[in-house]
Write a protein that holds these residues in place. Sequence first.
Motif, PDB file in Angstrom:
ATOM      1  N   MET A 180       0.840  -1.198   0.000  1.00  0.00           N
ATOM      2  CA  MET A 180       0.000   0.000   0.000  1.00  0.00           C
ATOM      3  C   MET A 180       0.875   1.249   0.000  1.00  0.00           C
ATOM      4  O   MET A 180       0.659   2.183  -0.762  1.00  0.00           O
ATOM      5  CB  MET A 180      -0.922  -0.020   1.211  1.00  0.00           C
ATOM      6  CG  MET A 180      -1.919  -1.162   1.148  1.00  0.00           C
ATOM      7  SD  MET A 180      -3.268  -0.972   2.299  1.00  0.00           S
ATOM      8  CE  MET A 180      -2.439  -1.297   3.835  1.00  0.00           C
ATOM      9  N   THR A 216       0.685  -0.794  -8.956  1.00  0.00           N
ATOM     10  CA  THR A 216       0.589  -1.899  -8.019  1.00  0.00           C
ATOM     11  C   THR A 216       1.077  -3.236  -8.562  1.00  0.00           C
ATOM     12  O   THR A 216       1.249  -4.184  -7.807  1.00  0.00           O
ATOM     13  CB  THR A 216      -0.876  -2.118  -7.603  1.00  0.00           C
ATOM     14  OG1 THR A 216      -1.652  -2.315  -8.791  1.00  0.00           O
ATOM     15  CG2 THR A 216      -1.405  -0.924  -6.834  1.00  0.00           C
ATOM     16  N   ASP A 246     -15.805   0.068  -7.768  1.00  0.00           N
ATOM     17  CA  ASP A 246     -15.338   0.906  -6.657  1.00  0.00           C
ATOM     18  C   ASP A 246     -14.087   0.305  -6.022  1.00  0.00           C
ATOM     19  O   ASP A 246     -13.116   1.013  -5.762  1.00  0.00           O
ATOM     20  CB  ASP A 246     -16.438   1.045  -5.600  1.00  0.00           C
ATOM     21  CG  ASP A 246     -17.562   1.957  -6.069  1.00  0.00           C
ATOM     22  OD1 ASP A 246     -17.342   2.704  -7.051  1.00  0.00           O
ATOM     23  OD2 ASP A 246     -18.654   1.925  -5.475  1.00  0.00           O
ATOM     24  N   THR A 247     -14.140  -0.995  -5.778  1.00  0.00           N
ATOM     25  CA  THR A 247     -12.967  -1.660  -5.206  1.00  0.00           C
ATOM     26  C   THR A 247     -11.760  -1.466  -6.114  1.00  0.00           C
ATOM     27  O   THR A 247     -10.666  -1.139  -5.656  1.00  0.00           O
ATOM     28  CB  THR A 247     -13.224  -3.172  -5.042  1.00  0.00           C
ATOM     29  OG1 THR A 247     -14.371  -3.354  -4.218  1.00  0.00           O
ATOM     30  CG2 THR A 247     -12.030  -3.851  -4.396  1.00  0.00           C
ATOM     31  N   LEU A 304     -11.219   0.842  -8.409  1.00  0.00           N
ATOM     32  CA  LEU A 304     -10.779   2.237  -8.408  1.00  0.00           C
ATOM     33  C   LEU A 304     -10.035   2.546  -7.110  1.00  0.00           C
ATOM     34  O   LEU A 304      -8.966   3.164  -7.121  1.00  0.00           O
ATOM     35  CB  LEU A 304     -12.012   3.140  -8.527  1.00  0.00           C
ATOM     36  CG  LEU A 304     -12.346   3.816  -9.860  1.00  0.00           C
ATOM     37  CD1 LEU A 304     -11.671   3.180 -11.044  1.00  0.00           C
ATOM     38  CD2 LEU A 304     -13.837   3.928 -10.050  1.00  0.00           C
ATOM     39  N   GLY A 305     -10.610   2.122  -5.998  1.00  0.00           N
ATOM     40  CA  GLY A 305      -9.992   2.406  -4.710  1.00  0.00           C
ATOM     41  C   GLY A 305      -8.654   1.720  -4.551  1.00  0.00           C
ATOM     42  O   GLY A 305      -7.719   2.272  -3.988  1.00  0.00           O
ATOM     43  N   THR A 306      -8.562   0.520  -5.076  1.00  0.00           N
ATOM     44  CA  THR A 306      -7.344  -0.270  -4.905  1.00  0.00           C
ATOM     45  C   THR A 306      -6.235   0.159  -5.849  1.00  0.00           C
ATOM     46  O   THR A 306      -5.083  -0.200  -5.662  1.00  0.00           O
ATOM     47  CB  THR A 306      -7.662  -1.771  -5.143  1.00  0.00           C
ATOM     48  OG1 THR A 306      -8.803  -2.121  -4.356  1.00  0.00           O
ATOM     49  CG2 THR A 306      -6.510  -2.637  -4.717  1.00  0.00           C
ATOM     50  N   ARG A 307      -6.622   0.931  -6.858  1.00  0.00           N
ATOM     51  CA  ARG A 307      -5.643   1.423  -7.825  1.00  0.00           C
ATOM     52  C   ARG A 307      -4.859   0.299  -8.492  1.00  0.00           C
ATOM     53  O   ARG A 307      -3.622   0.362  -8.575  1.00  0.00           O
ATOM     54  CB  ARG A 307      -4.663   2.394  -7.161  1.00  0.00           C
ATOM     55  CG  ARG A 307      -5.299   3.559  -6.412  1.00  0.00           C
ATOM     56  CD  ARG A 307      -6.026   4.492  -7.335  1.00  0.00           C
ATOM     57  NE  ARG A 307      -6.281   5.798  -6.753  1.00  0.00           N
ATOM     58  CZ  ARG A 307      -7.422   6.148  -6.146  1.00  0.00           C
ATOM     59  NH1 ARG A 307      -8.399   5.267  -6.027  1.00  0.00           N
ATOM     60  NH2 ARG A 307      -7.588   7.361  -5.681  1.00  0.00           N
TER      61      ARG A 307
END
Lengths: 339, 339
Positions: free
Chosen positions: A50, A59, A109-110, A112-115
């Motif tokens: 992270m 990532t 959403d996951t 996008l959030g997790t990139r």
Amino acid sequence: MVTIYDIAKKANVSAMTVSKVINNTGRISEKTRTKVRLVMEELNYVPNQMARGLVLQQTNILFLLITDITNSFYTTLARGAEDAAKKHGYRLLFGNSDENLIKESEYVDTILGTRVDGVLFSPAGDRSLPNLENLRMHKVPFVLLDREVPGIECDVVLGDSKEGARQLVEHMIAYQHNLIALINGSLEVSSARLRQQGYLDAHKLNDLLVREDYMLELSYEAHSDLTTIENWLKALSPQPTAIVAGNNVLAVEAIRAILNCGLRVPEDISVACFDDLGAISEITPFLTVVAQQAYQFGYMGVQLLIERIQERENVKPWKKIILPVELKVRKSVKQVMVE
Amino acid sequence: MVTIYDIAKKANVSAMTVSKVINNTGRISEKTRTKVRLVMEELNYVPNQMARGLVLQQTNILFLLITDITNSFYTTLARGAEDAAKKHGYRLLFGNSDENLIKESEYVDTILGTRVDGVLFSPAGDRSLPNLENLRMHKVPFVLLDREVPGIECDVVLGDSKEGARQLVEHMIAYQHNLIALINGSLEVSSARLRQQGYLDAHKLNDLLVREDYMLELSYEAHSDLTTIENWLKALSPQPTAIVAGNNVLAVEAIRAILNCGLRVPEDISVACFDDLGAISEITPFLTVVAQQAYQFGYMGVQLLIERIQERENVKPWKKIILPVELKVRKSVKQVMVE
DNA sequence: TTGTAGGCGTTATCAC
DNA sequence: GTGATAACGCCTACAA
């Protein structure tokens, strides 16, 4: 939690030196390198992805969203994606939308959030457009799998749905059927539209009458709404002698409905469909299918995706790959006796 | 990339205010709240979970690692885990180890690096121990699924393997078989050991001779090493009249091998196994199986995991859940005629 | 009710 | 070869 600072302290170096050892960047003497490595081992250090992702803005993770984890088409596809991702040094995470737009958007959403670096996306249907636009707006590279979505331009790997459906119908015709029904997925899914088109084309090419009530529009997902199929079947007059199903899930449901009606397959009604079943097909080769190269969908999808990720701004034209299908004749279609 | 600062600037507030609006913490006037919300909408803001996770030290993500994404037992299990995770407000990510220790340890690295809150883990076998110890050392809560690993204490959801195997063998015996072979997964997997135990127990209970060469140890994973099975079969004398397979994958391979040998199922050799096949079983109910409650494995596993995550230090005793099995008699076992 | 300071764990940059 | 500093995007604690 062990951090590079813990390592640094114990190895009597700075955190920066540790970071350099980890990433093999910069010039580090062999002596300090091994010293740091030793301490890392000892403390069981695992880099925090992270924190890493935060600063690196990447990532090395790809995300695969499928619509039905229960369908062997998608799980085989997943295996292909996995192998390709591994080959290119990426990790692969899966999600399962269940043909459901809400779940799909939650996964977006996951994502996008997790990139994550990129997405292999099998859309629930045309109404996935907002979800894809969301991805696009946030500049997340993605490749569509198995289905297109009108309104979005992107790389995509498809099966030859129209051709497959045509082959299925012509196979029925070759076996002397001329009352051929179609149980299909929602027409809000591109593959369902193409399969219907193939069904219609085959009728036209063979001078066969198309009956509107012979086409039943359901959903690709397993929902066990057998009575719908049963009622539809019973209401049909004349009764079709053959049914083409839009995918394997629908075929199984169709057969169950047929059996529930006290009829047999293929004696009373023949059935064939898109997509093979799992390993079972090899031991009880019953269902006649148009098989797709599921593994290739995933494998090639990842390749397209990685190309796209690595070129980034270099605006190459979108690629569309259409994988061929293969008819596998088994036992669920009966030769009609011509009187 | 849109950040809370972008929102803050555009809404004429501080970043902190934005954060508070996002998380519904602290006191914020209704006016600023809606103003901030509007800007968030407008800018399509998505919180960066990496940054969030960094400071919060939690992600609200659960990870499910299965050993064979191609096996309907595990995909059904995955659906159960998904539903349970959703119910508790967690996201679920999947991984597939392919019964492979290397891939498994790579996933453990991903898990550790990603700092997910907890893991549902179906271990490849006893040699998964280091991977589990790795998880434990880093204090990542986990629940084992389907298989135990000697040397590690933890919550676990199992099927009643011994009982299931016993039922399978006794079913064969009830059908007058007394030459019953066993094709099993690696004995480095706990379920394979228990299934062998059940096989042996049933023999003992029924005064049946156990022949060492009737037990073939392979791997649960699909590797299509048919010749091994064929050669084993051919070398057996007398030839068994029935084969019990350790799981559905092995059953399919066994049947293929039998067919390759020019024999038929069940006329020449009967076959039954652990774990049902997918939907296909409902339309061509061929394979006799001991079915497991796959969905429940995932569902209950998530419940155990979340309890564990939320209690944290509160050292409750480890729980072991054993799910019952159900024999489903179909057509792959023949009644032997007694002369 | 709103804002400031500091830190989560990592890496890029640049100085030593 | 090595290390100090700032920054990635966000949140907790505290102050205003």
